[in-house]
Design an enzyme around this catalytic site. Structure first.
Site, PDB file in Angstrom:
ATOM      1  N   GLU A 127       0.437   3.646  18.686  1.00 35.83           N
ATOM      2  CA  GLU A 127       1.315   4.342  19.669  1.00 35.83           C
ATOM      3  C   GLU A 127       2.117   4.831  20.300  1.00 35.83           C
ATOM      4  OE1 GLU A 127       4.768   0.985  20.054  1.00 35.83           O
ATOM      5  OE2 GLU A 127       3.467  -0.705  19.502  1.00 35.83           O
ATOM      6  N   GLU A 362      -6.428   7.095  10.996  1.00 33.79           N
ATOM      7  CA  GLU A 362      -6.566   6.130   9.784  1.00 33.79           C
ATOM      8  C   GLU A 362      -5.740   6.684   8.118  1.00 33.79           C
ATOM      9  OE1 GLU A 362      -9.082   3.455   8.267  1.00 33.79           O
ATOM     10  OE2 GLU A 362     -10.417   2.921  10.443  1.00 33.79           O
TER      11      GLU A 362
HETATM   12  N1  CAA Z   1      -0.819  -3.609   1.260  1.00 29.45           N
HETATM   13  C1  CAA Z   1       0.064  -3.604   1.379  1.00 29.45           C
HETATM   14  N2  CAA Z   1       0.900  -3.998   1.115  1.00 29.45           N
HETATM   15  C2  CAA Z   1       1.614  -3.134   1.837  1.00 29.45           C
HETATM   16  C3  CAA Z   1       0.807  -1.857   1.533  1.00 29.45           C
HETATM   17  C4  CAA Z   1      -0.082  -1.807   1.287  1.00 29.45           C
HETATM   18  N3  CAA Z   1      -1.242  -1.428   1.193  1.00 29.45           N
HETATM   19  N4  CAA Z   1       1.751  -1.309   2.055  1.00 29.45           N
HETATM   20  C5  CAA Z   1       3.065  -1.081   2.372  1.00 29.45           C
HETATM   21  N5  CAA Z   1       2.705  -2.522   1.906  1.00 29.45           N
HETATM   22  C6  CAA Z   1       3.863  -3.209   2.866  1.00 29.45           C
HETATM   23  C7  CAA Z   1       5.163  -3.012   1.832  1.00 29.45           C
HETATM   24  O1  CAA Z   1       4.929  -3.357   0.657  1.00 29.45           O
HETATM   25  C8  CAA Z   1       6.235  -3.162   2.612  1.00 29.45           C
HETATM   26  O2  CAA Z   1       6.461  -4.713   2.790  1.00 29.45           O
HETATM   27  P1  CAA Z   1       8.437  -5.614   2.617  1.00 29.45           P
HETATM   28  O3  CAA Z   1       8.732  -5.270   3.696  1.00 29.45           O
HETATM   29  O4  CAA Z   1       8.081  -7.153   2.469  1.00 29.45           O
HETATM   30  O5  CAA Z   1       7.972  -4.992   1.547  1.00 29.45           O
HETATM   31  C9  CAA Z   1       5.732  -3.118   4.121  1.00 29.45           C
HETATM   32  O6  CAA Z   1       4.649  -2.703   3.926  1.00 29.45           O
HETATM   33  C10 CAA Z   1       6.409  -2.035   4.542  1.00 29.45           C
HETATM   34  O7  CAA Z   1       6.161  -1.299   3.456  1.00 29.45           O
HETATM   35  P2  CAA Z   1       6.430   0.692   3.681  1.00 29.45           P
HETATM   36  O8  CAA Z   1       7.772   0.004   3.228  1.00 29.45           O
HETATM   37  O9  CAA Z   1       5.642   1.136   2.345  1.00 29.45           O
HETATM   38  O10 CAA Z   1       6.483   1.014   5.138  1.00 29.45           O
HETATM   39  P3  CAA Z   1       6.692   2.541   5.978  1.00 29.45           P
HETATM   40  O11 CAA Z   1       7.480   2.461   6.730  1.00 29.45           O
HETATM   41  O12 CAA Z   1       7.644   3.738   4.880  1.00 29.45           O
HETATM   42  O13 CAA Z   1       5.036   2.742   5.942  1.00 29.45           O
HETATM   43  C11 CAA Z   1       3.197   4.215   5.762  1.00 29.45           C
HETATM   44  C12 CAA Z   1       4.152   3.133   4.835  1.00 29.45           C
HETATM   45  C13 CAA Z   1       2.559   4.234   4.389  1.00 29.45           C
HETATM   46  C14 CAA Z   1       3.902   5.504   5.890  1.00 29.45           C
HETATM   47  C15 CAA Z   1       2.214   3.483   6.767  1.00 29.45           C
HETATM   48  O14 CAA Z   1       3.559   3.500   7.940  1.00 29.45           O
HETATM   49  C16 CAA Z   1       1.008   4.451   7.698  1.00 29.45           C
HETATM   50  O15 CAA Z   1      -0.013   4.073   6.658  1.00 29.45           O
HETATM   51  N6  CAA Z   1       0.912   5.372   8.057  1.00 29.45           N
HETATM   52  C17 CAA Z   1      -0.030   5.573   9.056  1.00 29.45           C
HETATM   53  C18 CAA Z   1      -0.644   5.200   9.769  1.00 29.45           C
HETATM   54  C19 CAA Z   1      -1.958   4.866   9.822  1.00 29.45           C
HETATM   55  O16 CAA Z   1      -3.134   5.600   9.133  1.00 29.45           O
HETATM   56  N7  CAA Z   1      -2.752   4.343  10.756  1.00 29.45           N
HETATM   57  C20 CAA Z   1      -3.801   4.670  11.269  1.00 29.45           C
HETATM   58  C21 CAA Z   1      -4.087   4.045  12.790  1.00 29.45           C
HETATM   59  S1  CAA Z   1      -6.042   3.699  13.266  1.00 29.45           S
HETATM   60  C22 CAA Z   1      -6.959   4.673  12.998  1.00 29.45           C
HETATM   61  O17 CAA Z   1      -6.708   5.448  12.807  1.00 29.45           O
HETATM   62  C23 CAA Z   1      -8.444   3.840  13.155  1.00 29.45           C
HETATM   63  C24 CAA Z   1      -8.802   4.434  13.828  1.00 29.45           C
HETATM   64  O18 CAA Z   1      -9.088   5.244  15.143  1.00 29.45           O
HETATM   65  C25 CAA Z   1      -9.905   5.867  13.239  1.00 29.45           C
END
Ligand code: CAA
Length: 387
Positions: A127, A362
């Protein structure tokens, strides 16, 4: 340890390579120039079974493994990275999570049209104020009767203008901050309005859109996985999706290397082919080594996913390394071509523009380092579930 691809993997790789060389590569420069989404290519890919490469046959796919799909992405991206990302998002970010997290009813209903390429899939997480901090998303799903009413705006949604099925993330619990309280929904094109076509540095043959959802009413059959567990769906999906983007980066870098190597053998300066100069040899040696290293990281991550093992760390490492490598090495390809490399007469300037995004979408390189650090320091407290 076995570095050989299986006969089936080689066959799919060959199929994708031949198609890409004949039907994609000759048009890639024009699609880039005209910013044209080649819709017909995805119908042709569907006829070859490559819109559902790693989807089981019972759900309309080709039943190959994940590594085979990665080989397909590499070959498509080598010809046109825009086609590569379209297939990557369609498959890893839309089709596979429906398979992994859907009920049997949802799998049977939503997956076959995607796997057969009758529909294109999209993944709507980002978003305007929730990019790297995906958990800050504000799209809301309010209980309404037996289901939810969804309202919000999403940004930079790959494929949106052409998509029939959207995996969309919305907050079902407004009192829970951050990642908790987010749920995953399966929406149709009719639930979504595309409001903008993004203008980009590269990847001009792919569609990147802003969308809005304006009070779409959906039933419980549209909730994917459990209520409030949508962030796990998103993260599990991105764990696999990142391997696909890494493969895309390897494909782009390989294309740049192929052009630079051929040019170096043909171009003469100071009375010799420039490939005879050590300065050029060193660049080509580095390019080839870096591409090999990235490819091995990508294949290892895909192999772990195929074995049903955790691939969070391996996928993040593959994406981090391959994307930074692709940006650097496409720049080196321009350097080898010199002035010609900076012009539209050769494709390397396109590869350079296309490579940059692999360090951003991603999950940025900074997010990949964050994910890797959490894994190696044992700070990610969760059990692995296959996504
Ligand atoms: N697998 C399963 N569950 C997971 C996980 C994984 N790899 N990573 C985190 N989780 C779970 C955690 O266990 C947690 O669960 P609980 O609340 O039950 O404990 C929950 O998810 C939240 O996790 P975090 O506390 O780690 O969350 P966070 O707010 O600290 O965020 C982050 C972590 C890694 C920074 C995440 O926000 C992230 O990956 N950000 C990047 C976003 C992204 O990649 N966007 C891509 C957009 S799509 C795209 O780009 C497609 C395209 O066009 C090509």
């Amino acid at each position: 340890m076995d570095f050989e691809l299986s006969p089936e993997q080689r066959e799919i790789q060959g199929l994708a390579r031949d198609f890409a060389r004949q039907e994609i590569e000759p048009h890639a420069a024009a699609w880039d120039r005209e910013h044209r989404f080649p819709r017909e290519v995805f119908t042709q890919l569907a006829a070859l079974g490559l819109m559902g490469t790693c989807v089981p046959e019972e759900y309309g796919g080709s039943g190959a493994d994940f590594l085979s799909y990665i080989l397909v992405l590499e070959e498509l991206s080598r010809a046109d990275a825009g086609v590569g990302v379209t297939v990557a998002v369609h498959t890893s970010a839309a089709t596979l999570p429906l398979l992994a997290y859907g009920t049997e009813e949802q799998r049977a209903r939503f997956v076959p049209p995607l796997a057969r390429g009758e529909q294109i899939g999209a993944f709507a997480l980002t978003e305007p104020e929730a990019g790297s901090d995906a958990g800050a998303l504000r799209t809301r799903a309010d209980v309404d009767g037996e289901g939810w009413r969804i309202t919000g705006a999403k940004q930079w949604i790959t494929n949106a203008r052409y998509a029939g099925t959207f995996l969309l993330f919305a907050r079902t619990d407004q009192d829970q901050p951050g990642a908790r309280g987010v749920s995953a929904f399966v929406l149709d094109a009719e639930h979504v309005r595309v409001t903008r076509d993004e203008e980009k540095l590269g990847l001009n043959s792919s569609a990147t859109n802003d969308i809005v959802v304006e009070g779409a009413l959906v039933g419980r059959d549209r909730l994917l996985h459990e209520e409030g567990k949508g962030f796990k769906v998103a993260m599990g999906t991105l764990d696999g999706g990142r391997i696909g983007i890494a493969a895309q980066a390897v494909g782009i870098a390989q294309a740049a290397y192929d052009v630079a190597r051929a040019y170096a053998k043909e171009r003469h300066a100071f009375g010799r082919a420039i490939a005879e100069f050590q300065a050029i040899q060193q660049k080509l040696a580095d390019m080839s080594t870096q591409i090999d290293a990235a490819r091995l990281l990508v294949y290892r991550a895909a192999w772990l996913k195929d074995k049903g093992e955790s691939h969070t760390e391996a996928g993040a490492k593959a994406k981090l390394f391959a994307s930074e490598m692709a940006r650097q090495q496409t720049g080196e390809a321009i350097q080898i071509l010199g002035g010609y490399g900076y012009t539209k007469e050769f494709p390397v300037e396109r590869y350079y523009r296309d490579a940059k995004i692999t360090e951003i979408y991603e999950g940025t390189s900074e997010i990949q380092r964050f994910v890797i650090a959490r894994e190696i320091l044992g700070l990610a407290q969760r059990t692995f579930t296959q996504g």
